[in-house]
Write a protein that holds these residues in place. Structure first.
Motif, short mmCIF file in Angstrom:
data_model
loop_
_atom_site.label_atom_id
_atom_site.label_comp_id
_atom_site.label_asym_id
_atom_site.label_seq_id
_atom_site.Cartn_x
_atom_site.Cartn_y
_atom_site.Cartn_z
N LEU A 64 59.27 56.62 -75.57
CA LEU A 64 58.37 56.93 -74.46
C LEU A 64 59.20 56.95 -73.19
CD1 LEU A 64 55.22 54.75 -75.20
CD2 LEU A 64 55.40 57.20 -75.36
N THR A 65 58.85 57.83 -72.27
CA THR A 65 59.62 57.94 -71.04
C THR A 65 59.07 57.01 -69.97
OG1 THR A 65 58.22 59.76 -70.30
CG2 THR A 65 60.22 60.33 -71.52
N GLY A 66 59.89 56.73 -68.98
CA GLY A 66 59.46 55.90 -67.85
C GLY A 66 59.16 54.48 -68.27
N ARG A 67 58.12 53.92 -67.63
CA ARG A 67 57.73 52.54 -67.91
C ARG A 67 56.53 52.46 -68.85
NH1 ARG A 67 56.32 50.61 -62.39
NH2 ARG A 67 55.35 48.99 -63.63
N LYS A 68 56.32 53.49 -69.65
CA LYS A 68 55.13 53.55 -70.49
C LYS A 68 55.07 52.45 -71.54
CE LYS A 68 54.51 58.45 -69.95
NZ LYS A 68 55.36 59.53 -70.37
N TRP A 69 56.20 51.94 -72.00
CA TRP A 69 56.17 50.86 -72.97
C TRP A 69 55.44 49.65 -72.42
CZ3 TRP A 69 56.67 52.24 -77.62
CH2 TRP A 69 57.63 53.13 -78.05
N TYR A 74 46.34 51.13 -75.31
CA TYR A 74 45.47 51.76 -76.28
C TYR A 74 44.23 50.90 -76.40
CZ TYR A 74 49.25 54.86 -77.54
OH TYR A 74 50.23 55.81 -77.50
N TYR A 75 43.05 51.51 -76.24
CA TYR A 75 41.80 50.77 -76.18
C TYR A 75 40.97 51.01 -77.43
CZ TYR A 75 42.90 50.40 -71.23
OH TYR A 75 43.52 50.16 -70.04
N ARG A 76 40.21 49.95 -77.80
CA ARG A 76 39.23 50.07 -78.86
C ARG A 76 38.07 49.13 -78.50
NH1 ARG A 76 42.99 46.53 -80.46
NH2 ARG A 76 42.36 44.77 -81.72
N HIS A 77 36.92 49.35 -79.08
CA HIS A 77 35.75 48.54 -78.76
C HIS A 77 35.10 48.07 -80.05
CE1 HIS A 77 32.13 47.15 -76.73
NE2 HIS A 77 32.78 47.33 -75.58
N SER A 78 34.62 46.82 -80.04
CA SER A 78 34.02 46.23 -81.23
C SER A 78 32.53 46.52 -81.33
CB SER A 78 34.24 44.72 -81.22
OG SER A 78 33.51 44.14 -80.16
N ALA A 86 42.41 45.77 -75.66
CA ALA A 86 43.50 46.61 -75.17
C ALA A 86 44.81 46.15 -75.80
CB ALA A 86 43.58 46.53 -73.65
N THR A 87 45.63 47.12 -76.19
CA THR A 87 46.93 46.82 -76.81
C THR A 87 48.00 47.63 -76.10
OG1 THR A 87 45.80 46.56 -78.92
CG2 THR A 87 48.18 46.76 -78.98
N LEU A 88 49.07 46.97 -75.71
CA LEU A 88 50.19 47.67 -75.09
C LEU A 88 50.90 48.56 -76.11
CD1 LEU A 88 51.99 45.07 -72.80
CD2 LEU A 88 51.15 47.31 -72.14
N ASP A 91 53.49 46.68 -78.16
CA ASP A 91 52.91 45.81 -79.18
C ASP A 91 52.40 46.62 -80.37
OD1 ASP A 91 53.44 43.67 -77.52
OD2 ASP A 91 51.44 43.72 -76.60
N LEU A 92 51.83 47.79 -80.09
CA LEU A 92 51.36 48.66 -81.16
C LEU A 92 52.53 49.16 -81.99
CD1 LEU A 92 48.68 49.83 -82.20
CD2 LEU A 92 49.20 51.88 -80.90
N LEU A 93 53.65 49.47 -81.34
CA LEU A 93 54.84 49.91 -82.06
C LEU A 93 55.38 48.80 -82.95
CD1 LEU A 93 57.00 52.27 -82.28
CD2 LEU A 93 58.35 50.83 -80.79
#
Length: 148
Positions: A64-69, A74-78, A86-88, A91-93
């Motif tokens: 990923l470019t820039g400071r995107k890491w 990434y969002y999800r709802h229960s 929310a997950t960075l 962390d997802l990687l």
């Protein structure tokens, strides 16, 4: 002269392998979405699944470019009150590297039955190995420029 119309029997699918090592996430996802839809074929029709089956390897080495890491979430709802999670991206990687590419490609496909069916033709693997050697995948004709 009669206009030729492509039917599902005319569609020839093949297996394509894409190496995501040191590639930008958005650029690789755009190319994979193009291959999944079949837009690289002269027989493309928008109402049929005429794309190829795509295997993405080395998903854990995507960039990923820039400071995107550190800033991309990434969002999800229960479906419960206050259930937004929310997950960075980093962390997802670390936990599910295949989902980064899955989410990016899913966002570039149509939001309908055909888009969901086409997404089923995508197989993403974190490492170099994949269980699809019997399908004899060929290297993808990617239009990606190496980033330097």
């Amino acid at each position: 002269m009669k206009t030729q119309s492509v039917t599902p029997a005319d569609i020839k699918k093949q297996w394509v392998i894409v190496d995501a090592k040191d590639q930008s996430l958005g650029r690789i996802a755009a190319e994979v979405a193009r291959l999944l839809r079949g837009k690289h074929k002269p027989s493309f029709v928008p109402h049929l699944d005429c794309g190829d089956n795509v295997i993405v390897i080395n998903a854990d080495k995507v960039s990923l470019t820039g400071r995107k890491w550190d800033t991309k979430f990434y969002y999800r709802h229960s479906n419960y009150i206050g259930g937004l999670k929310a997950t960075l991206a980093k962390d997802l990687l670390a936990t599910y590297p295949d989902r980064l590419i899955n989410f990016a490609v899913k966002g570039m496909l149509p939001r309908n039955k055909l888009g969901r069916k086409v997404l089923g033709n995508l197989k993403v693997y974190a490492g170099q190995e994949h269980p699809h050697e019997a399908q004899k995948p060929v290297a993808a004709p990617l239009r990606l420029a190496k980033e330097g």
